[in-house]
Design an enzyme around this catalytic site. Structure first.
Site, PDB file in Angstrom:
ATOM      1  N   CYS A 113       3.424  -4.702  -3.681  1.00  0.00           N
ATOM      2  CA  CYS A 113       2.429  -4.572  -4.754  1.00  0.00           C
ATOM      3  C   CYS A 113       1.557  -5.818  -4.918  1.00  0.00           C
ATOM      4  O   CYS A 113       0.514  -5.771  -5.574  1.00  0.00           O
ATOM      5  CB  CYS A 113       3.116  -4.239  -6.077  1.00  0.00           C
ATOM      6  SG  CYS A 113       4.151  -2.760  -6.001  1.00  0.00           S
ATOM      7  N   HIS A 241      -1.696  -5.801 -11.862  1.00  0.00           N
ATOM      8  CA  HIS A 241      -1.106  -4.711 -11.087  1.00  0.00           C
ATOM      9  C   HIS A 241      -0.634  -3.628 -12.057  1.00  0.00           C
ATOM     10  O   HIS A 241       0.037  -3.916 -13.055  1.00  0.00           O
ATOM     11  CB  HIS A 241       0.070  -5.235 -10.263  1.00  0.00           C
ATOM     12  CG  HIS A 241       0.932  -4.156  -9.701  1.00  0.00           C
ATOM     13  ND1 HIS A 241       0.423  -3.054  -9.041  1.00  0.00           N
ATOM     14  CD2 HIS A 241       2.295  -3.994  -9.712  1.00  0.00           C
ATOM     15  CE1 HIS A 241       1.421  -2.267  -8.670  1.00  0.00           C
ATOM     16  NE2 HIS A 241       2.552  -2.811  -9.061  1.00  0.00           N
ATOM     17  N   ASN A 271       1.592   4.061 -10.293  1.00  0.00           N
ATOM     18  CA  ASN A 271       1.727   2.816  -9.532  1.00  0.00           C
ATOM     19  C   ASN A 271       1.314   3.095  -8.089  1.00  0.00           C
ATOM     20  O   ASN A 271       1.967   3.864  -7.391  1.00  0.00           O
ATOM     21  CB  ASN A 271       3.178   2.336  -9.599  1.00  0.00           C
ATOM     22  CG  ASN A 271       3.397   1.005  -8.901  1.00  0.00           C
ATOM     23  OD1 ASN A 271       2.589   0.575  -8.084  1.00  0.00           O
ATOM     24  ND2 ASN A 271       4.514   0.361  -9.205  1.00  0.00           N
TER      25      ASN A 271
END
Length: 315
Positions: A113, A241, A271
């Site tokens: 990520c 994020h 996500n």
């Protein structure tokens, strides 16, 4: 003094939407359970689209918005952990599909990520030695193909998307002063690979990951501001994020970030790992909320464990 600036952004998500209600038909969960814990309402899942398709569309949009031709690109990095192939790399497929010169440096980078931040820093270094001073940085993930549908805690979280940035290097630009780090951990959060007999699947222990994130995010913000000699007030926009709405909300409260200086799209995308930060940046640029001269602080964290932050500016 030398560094990179963002010239143009692009993004792509497949049209297939998986709502929380859709997921209740697959796994024992509810809209209320998902929303209160994560902030997610929908996520995009690929049906016929490939990872390469998403990269191509995001790249084309970024090049168009930057006003940069493919032949001007000196390097291409795709941040991803879910490419169509281990080889050829996703970046090599972008080179083919977008028409980048054959001598363009193209490779994939797996920072989970935090991957887009790792790729931005790497691109800044690469372009310093490249005869062509534009670079293409893409974050793209097809996480829907790696979901463990028996794990109700993780299967509701992830979606598919790609985000792309065209950047320019110049001796006149300030460095993004990227802060990057990792702590090797193969148990807390990741995707299984060749060391496991079963098909690759996402795994995560939610509470430890949450505790890691709420510590890592403010630490990254403090460190990257110190490196750049800036304060929170000097930042035009904060891009986090998009892993969990509560993590973002905690950071917003801690730094008293006003509503007009941060953005969440996790409700619509879930996500998307390495695609998360560039997708937010692209939507902000599309909405006219960031543009020429905007100074944006990016913060990422994820499997590895990895973390990163950078202060980037739009040309």
């Amino acid at each position: 003094m030398s560094g990179i600036k963002i010239c143009g952004m692009g993004h792509y998500a497949p049209p297939k939407l998986m709502t929380n209600e859709d997921l209740t038909k697959i796994v024992d969960t509810s809209d209320e359970w998902i929303t209160t814990r994560t902030g997610i309402k929908t996520r995009h899942h690929c049906v016929e689209e490939t990872h390469a398709d998403m990269c191509r569309e995001a790249a084309r949009m970024a090049l168009k918005n930057a006003g940069v031709a493919p032949e001007e690109i000196g390097a291409c990095i795709v941040a991803t952990l879910t490419p169509d192939y281990l080889a050829p790399s996703a970046a090599c497929l972008v080179q083919r599909d977008v028409g980048l010169p054959n001598d363009t440096v193209c490779f994939d980078l797996n920072g989970a990520c935090s991957g887009f931040l790792f790729a931005m820093h790497t691109m800044e270094c690469l372009l310093a030695a490249s005869p062509r001073k534009y670079g293409l940085v893409i974050g793209a993930e097809m996480l829907s193909r790696f979901i463990n549908w028996q794990d109700r805690g993780t299967c509701v979280l992830f979606g598919d998307a790609a985000g792309a940035a065209v950047v320019e290097w110049s001796e006149e630009y300030e460095s993004i002063h990227a802060l990057l780090g990792c702590h090797g951990d193969s148990d807390m959060l990741g995707v299984t690979g060749a060391g496991h007999a079963d098909p690759p699947q996402i795994f995560m222990h939610g509470q430890p990951v949450f505790k890691f994130a709420v510590t890592a995010v403010p630490w990254c913000i403090d460190q990257v501001l110190a490196r750049n000699g800036r304060t929170v007030d000097d930042v035009d926009f904060f891009v986090f994020h998009q892993a969990n709405a509560r993590i973002i909300d905690l950071a917003v409260r801690k730094y008293r970030i006003p509503e007009e200086k941060y953005y969440k799209n996790i409700e619509r995308y879930g996500n998307t790992s390495a695609a998360s930060i560039p997708t937010v940046l692209s939507e902000l640029a599309q909405q006219g909320r960031v543009g020429s001269g905007s100074r944006v602080l990016l913060v990422g964290f994820g499997g590895g464990l990895t973390w990163g932050a950078a202060l980037v500016e739009f040309k």
